[in-house]
Design a protein around this motif. Structure first.
Motif, PDB file in Angstrom:
ATOM      1  N   ALA A  42      35.420  29.856  22.118  1.00  0.00           N
ATOM      2  CA  ALA A  42      34.874  29.026  21.117  1.00  0.00           C
ATOM      3  C   ALA A  42      34.846  29.683  19.907  1.00  0.00           C
ATOM      4  CB  ALA A  42      33.451  28.491  21.415  1.00  0.00           C
ATOM      5  N   PHE A  93      27.789  24.832  21.286  1.00  0.00           N
ATOM      6  CA  PHE A  93      28.898  25.309  22.398  1.00  0.00           C
ATOM      7  C   PHE A  93      28.165  25.882  23.616  1.00  0.00           C
ATOM      8  CE2 PHE A  93      31.325  26.636  18.414  1.00  0.00           C
ATOM      9  CZ  PHE A  93      32.428  25.966  18.694  1.00  0.00           C
ATOM     10  N   ILE A 143      31.507  33.179  21.861  1.00  0.00           N
ATOM     11  CA  ILE A 143      31.895  32.513  20.908  1.00  0.00           C
ATOM     12  C   ILE A 143      31.766  33.306  19.473  1.00  0.00           C
ATOM     13  CG2 ILE A 143      30.490  30.823  19.250  1.00  0.00           C
ATOM     14  CD1 ILE A 143      28.881  30.177  21.714  1.00  0.00           C
ATOM     15  N   PRO A 182      40.627  21.501  23.003  1.00  0.00           N
ATOM     16  CA  PRO A 182      39.733  22.568  23.406  1.00  0.00           C
ATOM     17  C   PRO A 182      39.882  23.280  24.538  1.00  0.00           C
ATOM     18  CG  PRO A 182      38.962  20.451  24.007  1.00  0.00           C
ATOM     19  CD  PRO A 182      40.003  20.021  23.601  1.00  0.00           C
ATOM     20  N   ALA A 192      37.290  26.033  22.083  1.00  0.00           N
ATOM     21  CA  ALA A 192      36.556  25.014  21.227  1.00  0.00           C
ATOM     22  C   ALA A 192      36.476  25.154  19.843  1.00  0.00           C
ATOM     23  CB  ALA A 192      35.243  24.529  22.287  1.00  0.00           C
ATOM     24  N   THR A 214      35.127  18.514  15.725  1.00  0.00           N
ATOM     25  CA  THR A 214      33.731  18.422  15.687  1.00  0.00           C
ATOM     26  C   THR A 214      33.172  19.228  14.425  1.00  0.00           C
ATOM     27  OG1 THR A 214      33.172  18.051  17.975  1.00  0.00           O
ATOM     28  CG2 THR A 214      31.440  19.061  16.648  1.00  0.00           C
ATOM     29  N   LYS A 247      27.541  23.382  26.111  1.00  0.00           N
ATOM     30  CA  LYS A 247      28.771  22.800  26.558  1.00  0.00           C
ATOM     31  C   LYS A 247      29.256  23.968  27.565  1.00  0.00           C
ATOM     32  CE  LYS A 247      28.915  18.717  25.149  1.00  0.00           C
ATOM     33  NZ  LYS A 247      28.766  17.510  26.138  1.00  0.00           N
ATOM     34  N   ILE A 269      34.241  24.263  16.075  1.00  0.00           N
ATOM     35  CA  ILE A 269      33.367  23.745  15.364  1.00  0.00           C
ATOM     36  C   ILE A 269      33.627  23.986  13.851  1.00  0.00           C
ATOM     37  CG2 ILE A 269      30.948  22.902  14.680  1.00  0.00           C
ATOM     38  CD1 ILE A 269      30.123  23.091  17.588  1.00  0.00           C
ATOM     39  N   SER A 308      36.771  18.207  19.608  1.00  0.00           N
ATOM     40  CA  SER A 308      37.142  19.602  19.741  1.00  0.00           C
ATOM     41  C   SER A 308      36.308  20.664  20.478  1.00  0.00           C
ATOM     42  CB  SER A 308      37.253  20.024  18.354  1.00  0.00           C
ATOM     43  OG  SER A 308      36.127  20.118  17.885  1.00  0.00           O
ATOM     44  N   VAL A 309      35.154  20.053  21.253  1.00  0.00           N
ATOM     45  CA  VAL A 309      34.462  20.930  22.226  1.00  0.00           C
ATOM     46  C   VAL A 309      34.304  20.045  23.255  1.00  0.00           C
ATOM     47  CG1 VAL A 309      32.197  21.943  22.195  1.00  0.00           C
ATOM     48  CG2 VAL A 309      33.069  21.526  19.970  1.00  0.00           C
TER      49      VAL A 309
END
Length: 337
Positions: free
Chosen positions: A247, A177, A185, A271, A275, A293, A180, A277, A336-337
């Motif tokens: 995220a 994350f 988060i 995303p 985003a 992801t 990117k 994961i 997804s990111v």
């Protein structure tokens, strides 16, 4: 009427003696000095001829049932179902049956299942323990029952286990994350004492603290035993009250399944708005648009190693050395990111 296959038929087809076949099928091959090649050949012939050993008679002679008790949290969960398939395949290759059981995360249910499998005289246990199952595992160890723990373990307990390196995996996902460009988060997890969930949380926390980005308000701890609708509602409330989150790391695939419904309810896009994961893959994550992801566990490696450790324990008896195995996960990059 189709002729019943006997041990004599197996011996003739494998070009070995009836005694050799008997030793192999009753798990005494190596002990009696029979080569691995011959053992493998006998099992191959028995499989080809669809020979079924009389398990009751065999267990009376040897004290073994050639069966394994597999106790997991939820056999319908994609992760545990995939693991069970690997474990059963490996066990069948060694002429063992597998009894599947699900605890649903319930401690009392877990104890009942262990007792039932003990009464069934299974030769060994593979267990994904519930939160308060340590005493039950201790009891199996006192009874000298072969046991290997899967996916999680109890600190300080001397028992073999095969698990993901959860701390490192959470750091890897969180760091992706950051790479990117995401900085706010969140982490959605369970409020439990299960070590794998705690290590995932600690991996997330440690990396963000190192980067000076940790914010404890961005962690959502959910009760395990709430309904799907309650999960969706609580995740929706969390995201609504923390609009700055860019995220989200989900600590398990079923948490993300609820999360996706929360996103839809709130009109959030992946995303572009958030985003995402998740730990552990799921068929729907590949089909979802955008695809998700995931931090994937090496299921094939974990399943094979678990069966291997159990077989070594059953064969070596009191000479068995405890092995604690950590496997590295891999980040499966999608959209997804």
């Amino acid at each position: 009427m189709k002729k019943k296959i006997t041990i004599k038929d197996i011996a003739k087809a494998a070009n070995v003696s009836v005694t050799t076949v008997s030793f192999v099928l009753n798990d005494k091959g190596e002990k009696m000095g029979i080569s691995k090649e011959v053992i493998k050949k006998v099992f191959k012939v028995t499989e080809e001829m669809k020979f079924k050993l009389n398990m009751i008679a065999s267990s009376l002679r040897t004290g073994k049932t050639r069966s394994i008790g597999l106790i997991v949290e939820d056999i319908s969960n994609h992760f545990f179902a995939d693991l069970a398939r690997v474990i059963e395949r490996e066990a069948i290759g060694l002429n063992y049956r597998v009894f599947y059981c699900s605890t649903g995360g319930n401690d009392d249910r877990a104890v009942e299942l262990v007792n039932s499998l003990l009464q069934a005289n299974v030769d060994g246990f593979i267990i994904t323990p519930t939160e308060n199952m340590k005493t039950t595992i201790d009891r199996l160890l006192e009874l000298q029952c072969p046991v290997v723990l899967l996916d999680r373990y109890f600190e300080g307990q001397e028992v073999s286990h095969v698990v993901l390196d959860n701390f490192e995996a959470a750091q890897r996902a969180t760091n992706y994350f950051l790479e990117k460009g995401f900085k706010k988060i969140a982490f959605v997890t369970n409020a439990s004492q299960l070590i794998q969930m705690d290590l995932r949380k600690q991996g997330y926390i440690s990396l963000l603290k190192e980067k000076g980005l940790y914010d404890e308000t961005k962690i959502l701890d959910l009760e395990y035993k709430i309904s799907e609708e309650q999960r969706i509602e609580k995740i929706s409330e969390f995201l609504s009250s923390n609009a700055e989150i860019d995220a989200v790391l989900f600590g398990a695939n079923y948490l993300l399944l609820a999360g996706l419904q929360s996103f839809r309810r709130l009109g959030l896009k992946i995303p572009s708005d958030k985003a995402v994961i998740s730990f552990d893959d799921h068929d729907s994550f590949r089909l979802h648009s955008p695809s998700i992801t995931v931090l994937s566990q090496p299921i094939e490696e974990i399943g094979k190693k678990t069966v291997l450790l159990l077989m070594k324990q059953m064969n070596d008896g009191t000479n068995y050395k405890i092995e604690k195995e950590k496997k590295k996960g891999s980040l499966t990059i999608r959209e997804s990111v």
